[in-house]
Design an enzyme around this catalytic site. Structure first.
Site, PDB file in Angstrom:
ATOM      1  N   THR A 149       0.838  -1.200   0.000  1.00 43.36           N
ATOM      2  CA  THR A 149       0.000   0.000   0.000  1.00 43.36           C
ATOM      3  C   THR A 149       0.872   1.248   0.000  1.00 43.36           C
ATOM      4  OG1 THR A 149      -1.958   1.032   0.969  1.00 43.36           O
ATOM      5  CG2 THR A 149      -0.396   0.059   2.526  1.00 43.36           C
TER       6      THR A 149
ATOM      7  N   LYS B 115       3.406   1.447  -3.875  1.00 39.38           N
ATOM      8  CA  LYS B 115       2.781   0.692  -4.979  1.00 39.38           C
ATOM      9  C   LYS B 115       3.561   0.788  -6.301  1.00 39.38           C
ATOM     10  CE  LYS B 115      -1.977   0.665  -3.326  1.00 39.38           C
ATOM     11  NZ  LYS B 115      -3.385   0.910  -3.649  1.00 39.38           N
TER      12      LYS B 115
ATOM     13  N   ASP C 266      -6.730  -3.481  -7.464  1.00 38.13           N
ATOM     14  CA  ASP C 266      -7.549  -2.320  -7.064  1.00 38.13           C
ATOM     15  C   ASP C 266      -8.671  -2.045  -8.068  1.00 38.13           C
ATOM     16  OD1 ASP C 266      -6.305  -1.677  -4.657  1.00 38.13           O
ATOM     17  OD2 ASP C 266      -4.819  -0.381  -5.610  1.00 38.13           O
TER      18      ASP C 266
END
Ligand code: NAP
Length: 294
Positions: free
Chosen positions: A70, A74, A110
C-alpha cells in the site's frame, strides 16, 4: 470454527506500507483464514521507503506466501519484483505480490476490485459514460480497469489540468478507440457528456473524508439515472453519496472496492474463493467496532 494456533505449517502473509496503522487488511484477511480453518497469519509491516528493497528481498528467505503493498510503495516496489502481470503493468502500480516457485510476481487488484463492486450492485460500466474525479493512483487504477471492462467514454475532472492531460494521454494510448477528455474541476458548467447515456460518476479524490471538505461535484448537476460511486470508505456514506441519494441516483460506496481488491488478492495467493461475507463483516468491525451482539 477452529481456534487459531500458529504452527510451523502456518503460512505467512502481510502488507507493507508507511504508515500502516490505518490498514484494515490484517483484520479482513485474518477473518477469512479463520473462517476457512487455515492457521495462517497476516501481519502489517511499517516499511520505511529507504528500506523497501531490503524488506522485499527478505520475503522469500523468510518464507512469505503472499503480500499486499500500500501507500507509498505501490509504484516503487515494481523494480524489485521478478515479473509484473498485464493489469499491473497497464496501471503502473502493484498492490499484490504472489510468491510462485521462488519468484515474486506483481499484480494489481484495485481496479478489478472496483469493477467487481459495481457488478455486485448490478452496474455494467460499459453501458455508461464515466466522469472520473481525480488523477492520482486510485483514479489511474480504476480508469485502466474501466477501459478494460469496455467503457468507451470517459471525462477526467481534475484540479490540475496538465496532470489530468498526462493521465488522459496514457489512457488514450491504452484504449485508442475510447473518447477520453479532461476538464478542470473549477469550470462552472457541467462537463458535456455528448450523448444520452447515463453517467457513472466516481470520486477518486480525498474530498469527503473530512467534515469541512467541499463536495467534489455539485449536487445540482447529478441526475436521477446516474450511478455515483465514492472510493472513500471512511465515512461509509460520504456527502457526495448523500447528495446523489437526494437526487434519486444509485450509489456505490468505497467499501466494496476495499473488500473485493482484498478478495482478489486472497484468491491469487491461495487459489481459494474467499468468504467475502466474513471479510465484509471484519471490515465493518474494523471501521465501526463490534456490533451490539458481539
Ligand atoms: P492520491 O494518489 O494522493 O491522489 C489524490 C487525487 O485527488 C489527486 O488527483 C489530487 O489532485 C486530488 N485531490 C486531492 N486533494 C484535492 C482537493 N482538495 N481538491 C481537488 N482534488 C484533490 O490518492 P489515491 O491513492 O488516488 O486515493 C484517492 C482516494 O481514494 C482516497 O480518498 C483514498 O482513501 C481512496 N481509495 C480508496 C480505495 C478503496 O479500496 N476503496 C483504494 C484506494 C484509494 P492533484 O492531482 O492535483 O494532486
Amino acid at each position: 470454527m477452529t481456534a487459531f494456533k500458529y504452527t510451523g505449517q502456518s503460512k505467512l502473509y502481510g502488507i507493507f506500507g508507511h504508515p500502516i496503522q490505518h490498514s484494515l487488511s490484517p483484520q479482513m484477511h485474518q477473518a477469512a483464514f479463520k473462517d476457512l480453518g487455515l492457521q495462517n497469519l497476516y501481519l502489517p509491516f511499517d516499511v520505511h521507503p529507504k528500506l523497501l528493497k531490503k524488506a522485499v528481498d527478505a520475503l522469500i528467505p523468510l518464507g512469505f506466501h503472499g503480500l499486499n503493498i500500500t501507500i507509498p510503495h505501490k509504484e516503487t516496489v515494481m523494480p524489485f519484483l521478478d515479473q509484473i502481470d498485464r493489469e499491473a503493468t497497464r496501471i503502473g502500480a502493484v498492490n499484490t505480490i504472489e510468491v510462485r516457485s521462488g519468484r515474486l510476481i506483481g499484480h494489481n487488484t484495485d481496479g478489478k476490485g472496483f469493477i467487481t463492486s459495481l457488478n455486485e450492485e448490478n452496474v455494467d460500466p460499459a453501458a455508461l459514460a464515466v466522469i472520473l474525479i481525480g488523477a492520482g493512483g486510485a483514479a489511474k487504477g480504476v480508469a485502466v480497469s474501466l477501459l478494460s471492462a469496455g467503457v468507451s467514454k470517459m471525462t477526467l475532472l481534475v484540479r490540475q489540468v496538465n496532470k489530468g492531460e498526462t493521465l488522459g494521454k496514457q489512457l488514450q494510448a491504452l484504449s485508442p478507440r475510447s473518447d477520453i477528455s479532461v476538464r478542470g474541476m473549477q469550470e462552472k458548467k457541467p462537463p458535456p457528456m455528448g450523448d444520452n447515456r447515463p453517467v457513472l460518476l466516481i470520486n477518486a479524490t480525498p474530498l469527503g473524508m473530512h467534515e469541512d471538505d467541499p463536495l467534489p461535484f455539485p449536487e445540482e448537476w447529478i441526475k436521477a439515472d446516474w450511478v455515483v460511486s465514492d472510493l472513500i470508505y471512511r465515512p461509509h456514506e460520504t456527502p457526495l453519496l448523500l447528495s446523489a441519494k437526494n437526487k434519486g441516483a444509485k450509489t456505490v460506496s468505497g467499501m466494496g472496492m476495499l473488500l473485493h481488491q482484498g478478495a482478489l488478492s486472497f484468491e491469487i495467493w491461495t487459489g481459494i474463493k474467499p468468504p467475502t461475507k466474513v471479510m465484509h463483516k471484519a471490515l465493518l468491525k474494523g471501521l465501526f467496532g463490534p456490533t451490539p451482539t458481539e
